[in-house]
Design a protein around this motif. Structure first.
Motif, short mmCIF file in Angstrom:
data_model
loop_
_atom_site.label_atom_id
_atom_site.label_comp_id
_atom_site.label_asym_id
_atom_site.label_seq_id
_atom_site.Cartn_x
_atom_site.Cartn_y
_atom_site.Cartn_z
N TYR A 23 31.98 42.39 43.82
CA TYR A 23 31.46 42.56 44.78
C TYR A 23 31.71 41.53 46.11
N GLU A 24 32.89 40.35 45.67
CA GLU A 24 33.70 39.48 46.48
C GLU A 24 34.53 40.24 46.86
N SER A 25 35.69 41.02 46.27
CA SER A 25 36.39 41.55 46.38
C SER A 25 35.67 43.17 47.58
N PHE A 26 34.65 43.51 47.31
CA PHE A 26 35.03 44.98 48.12
C PHE A 26 34.76 43.98 49.68
N PHE A 27 33.85 43.18 50.15
CA PHE A 27 33.61 42.21 50.92
C PHE A 27 35.59 42.20 52.11
N GLU A 28 36.36 41.83 50.62
CA GLU A 28 37.96 41.62 51.41
C GLU A 28 38.00 43.11 51.32
N ILE A 29 38.33 43.72 50.68
CA ILE A 29 38.99 45.04 50.46
C ILE A 29 38.70 45.97 52.06
N ILE A 30 36.74 46.01 52.64
CA ILE A 30 36.55 45.98 53.19
C ILE A 30 37.15 46.66 54.54
N LYS A 31 37.86 44.94 54.59
CA LYS A 31 38.83 44.47 56.09
C LYS A 31 40.03 45.90 56.51
N GLY A 32 40.06 46.34 55.05
CA GLY A 32 41.44 46.84 55.24
C GLY A 32 41.27 48.21 55.81
N VAL A 33 40.00 49.11 55.81
CA VAL A 33 40.09 50.48 56.65
C VAL A 33 39.63 50.48 57.94
N PRO A 34 39.19 49.38 58.68
CA PRO A 34 39.44 49.52 60.07
C PRO A 34 41.18 50.59 60.39
N LEU A 35 42.29 49.56 59.99
CA LEU A 35 43.93 49.87 59.58
C LEU A 35 44.50 51.60 59.31
N ILE A 88 42.52 65.14 53.27
CA ILE A 88 42.21 64.00 52.75
C ILE A 88 43.76 63.92 52.62
N LEU A 89 44.37 64.01 52.07
CA LEU A 89 45.79 64.66 52.02
C LEU A 89 46.48 63.28 53.23
N MET A 90 46.40 63.30 53.81
CA MET A 90 46.34 62.08 55.04
C MET A 90 46.67 60.72 54.15
N VAL A 91 44.78 60.95 54.81
CA VAL A 91 43.90 59.71 54.00
C VAL A 91 44.61 58.72 53.08
N LYS A 92 45.22 60.12 51.76
CA LYS A 92 45.20 59.47 50.73
C LYS A 92 46.99 58.68 50.92
N ALA A 93 47.79 59.27 52.17
CA ALA A 93 48.88 58.95 52.29
C ALA A 93 49.15 57.62 53.20
N THR A 94 48.08 57.46 53.95
CA THR A 94 48.00 56.23 54.52
C THR A 94 48.38 54.58 53.61
N ILE A 141 44.14 49.55 53.18
CA ILE A 141 42.81 49.20 51.46
C ILE A 141 43.72 49.27 50.67
N THR A 142 44.67 49.88 50.21
CA THR A 142 45.66 49.28 48.83
C THR A 142 46.67 48.59 48.95
N GLY A 143 46.93 48.52 50.45
CA GLY A 143 47.64 46.48 50.31
C GLY A 143 46.87 45.14 49.46
N ILE A 144 45.78 45.66 50.20
CA ILE A 144 44.79 44.41 49.99
C ILE A 144 44.36 44.40 48.50
N ALA A 145 43.80 45.75 47.45
CA ALA A 145 43.92 45.56 46.55
C ALA A 145 44.59 45.13 46.16
N GLY A 197 38.52 52.31 44.87
CA GLY A 197 39.01 53.95 44.86
C GLY A 197 37.61 54.64 45.56
N SER A 198 36.22 53.96 45.36
CA SER A 198 34.81 54.13 45.58
C SER A 198 35.21 54.34 47.43
N ILE A 199 35.99 53.24 48.32
CA ILE A 199 35.64 53.22 49.71
C ILE A 199 37.29 54.57 49.04
N TYR A 200 37.83 55.26 49.36
CA TYR A 200 38.71 56.31 48.95
C TYR A 200 38.27 57.46 49.57
N LEU A 201 36.38 57.62 48.05
CA LEU A 201 36.01 58.17 47.97
C LEU A 201 34.94 58.82 49.25
#
Lengths: 226, 236
Positions: free
Chosen positions: A7-19, A161-167, A178-182, A200-204
């Motif tokens: 729950y806590e890390s969700f709010f941390e990781i979500i901060k990476g979504v804009p980038l 979709i490959l691009m999203v994963k490649a970031t 997202i991955t960096g924070i994770a 993973g759920s955020i990416y999905l």
């Protein structure tokens, strides 16, 4: 399973979504423009145009993205004349290097998709257009472009979709998406499974939205509104 | 500058060659592992059981929708404890450490397996129904039918797709360099760092990957024509 941590890390990781989204958006736009150019060069009968396009696509598709990123970020920075030129404004920033690498990568893959779409336009349609007195531009706009888009759209959706994963790779050059924070949270808490589920759920979810959007676009172009 | 890539004590040629062999080895074992998973999950996807179908669907959706790097982190940080947990069930209490090669193979193999699943599923579905029926009519056992009738046809139909999976798998192995396995990517990074010649070594790495890509492209072309021997394309 540590749900509190999830729950806590969700709010941390979500901060990476804009980038992540910013990098996907910019590289996709630049990459698409470049891809159209590369695809047109690739189908050209003039070897002077088609050969560079062929080798560009061949090199990008034959090497790992991580290597391309390192080549641009570390490799080009080695030279003094690059560090002293205007290029350095772009190449000294990991963000711009990431966007540049992903732009070149998606340009090569998308160029092949666009080429495939263009080659699916049967010559009869173009002949019919010219026999009706359509100009070259009008034929391109009214015949070639709509059919190409219709043909290329499903494959282009996969490319997005490959691009999203490649970031995720830009996290290796210190960018906190997202991955960096994770990764940072995993090495702090040592809870790889929990963090994997959250990130993973955020990416999905992002990829699900893109898939829906492409389905909607396919539906639009297949029903004659373009 | 070029003496840096010669063989011997002063050059990095032999190290890079070893890195290339490592890349080829880890890619091959990942592809093989992926094909095993792919065959298993393809049969899940085609089975009558709703649960098996759901498991296979979940696996391919997650692995294909999540960045490869994230899967590698999951197995790199969590793979060891998962194996120890399973070993504990079987009564082994000792400490087990997985080598980067093993973790890399499992990580890239399970990514590769998700793509192989779709390729193999498509190939099985493309075998004409009559082939199954004919084998049954002749009274063949299921194992003989799979081996002698279905497998050769699936192999022919799946080969172009497996070729694509191989290219993707080969490139994915570059990501294992973050776990410390010394393959092309890692080795060129080490060389670039200690000589301050990143441009040279990353260029060499690009050529090494392109070399493997080109060779394997020809290999798959040859394999395709070998498997298609005696097969006449129906004219439509």
């Amino acid at each position: 399973m540590r749900f509190e941590l999830m729950y806590e890390s969700f709010f941390e990781i979500i901060k990476g979504v804009p980038l992540t989204l910013e990098v996907v958006f910019l590289s996709t736009i630049f990459g698409l423009v470049l891809a159209v150019g590369v695809a047109l060069m690739r189908v050209s009968k003039n070897k002077f145009f088609s050969n560079p396009a062929y080798y560009f696509i061949y090199t990008i598709r034959g090497t790992p993205l991580l290597l391309q990123l390192f080549f641009i970020y570390y490799g080009l920075a080695q030279f003094t004349f690059i560090r002293e030129s205007f290029l350095w404004y772009v190449l000294e920033s990991p963000l711009f290097c990431g966007i540049l690498t992903l732009t070149l990568s998606t340009a090569a893959y998308s160029a092949e998709i666009i080429r495939g779409g263009m080659q699916s336009v049967s010559p009869g349609y173009i002949e019919a257009g010219s026999s009706m007195g359509m100009s070259k531009m009008l034929r391109l706009r009214k015949i070639i472009l709509p059919i190409t888009i219709r043909q290329a759209l499903p494959a282009y959706g996969n490319e997005l979709i490959l691009m999203v994963k490649a970031t995720s790779l830009i996290s290796i050059v210190t960018l906190m998406e997202i991955t960096g924070i994770a990764r940072t949270i995993i090495s702090k808490t040592y809870a790889p499974v929990e963090i994997f589920i959250v990130a993973g759920s955020i990416y999905l979810f992002i990829n699900f939205v893109i898939t829906r959007f492409i389905k909607y676009a396919e539906h639009k172009v297949n029903h004659g509104s373009i | 500058m070029l003496e840096l890539i010669t063989f011997g004590d002063t050059g990095w040629g032999d190290e890079l060659l070893l890195g290339m062999i490592m890349t080829i080895m880890v890619s091959t074992s990942s592809l093989a592992f992926g094909l095993v998973i792919g065959t298993l999950f393809a049969s899940f996807k085609l089975s009558n059981s709703l649960i098996l179908r759901a498991i296979a669907e979940f696996y391919t959706t997650v692995v294909r929708g999540v960045p490869e790097l994230l899967v590698i982190y999951l197995l790199f940080f969590g793979g060891g404890s998962a194996v120890m947990y399973i070993a504990k069930i079987f009564g082994y209490m000792g400490y087990i450490e997985l080598s980067p090669f093993t973790i890399g193979t499992i990580a890239v193999g399970s990514i590769s397996g998700a793509y192989s699943t779709e390729v193999i599923r498509g190939a099985i579905l493309a075998v004409p129904k009559g082939q199954f029926e004919a084998a049954k009519t002749l009274g063949m056992k299921k194992s003989i039918m799979s081996l002698k009738i279905i497998f050769p046809q699936v192999a022919r139909l799946a080969l172009p797709g497996i070729g694509n999976v191989w290219q993707v798998t080969l490139k994915d192995t570059a990501l294992i360099s973050v776990t410390g396995l010394v393959e092309i990517m890692r080795q060129s990074k080490i060389a670039a760092g200690s000589t301050h010649e990143p441009f040279l070594f990353y260029t060499v790495a690009i050529f090494l990957y392109l070399f493997i890509t080109s060779i394997s492209y020809q290999f798959f072309n040859r394999a395709e024509s070998k498997f298609s021997k005696g097969f006449v394309r129906e004219s439509s």
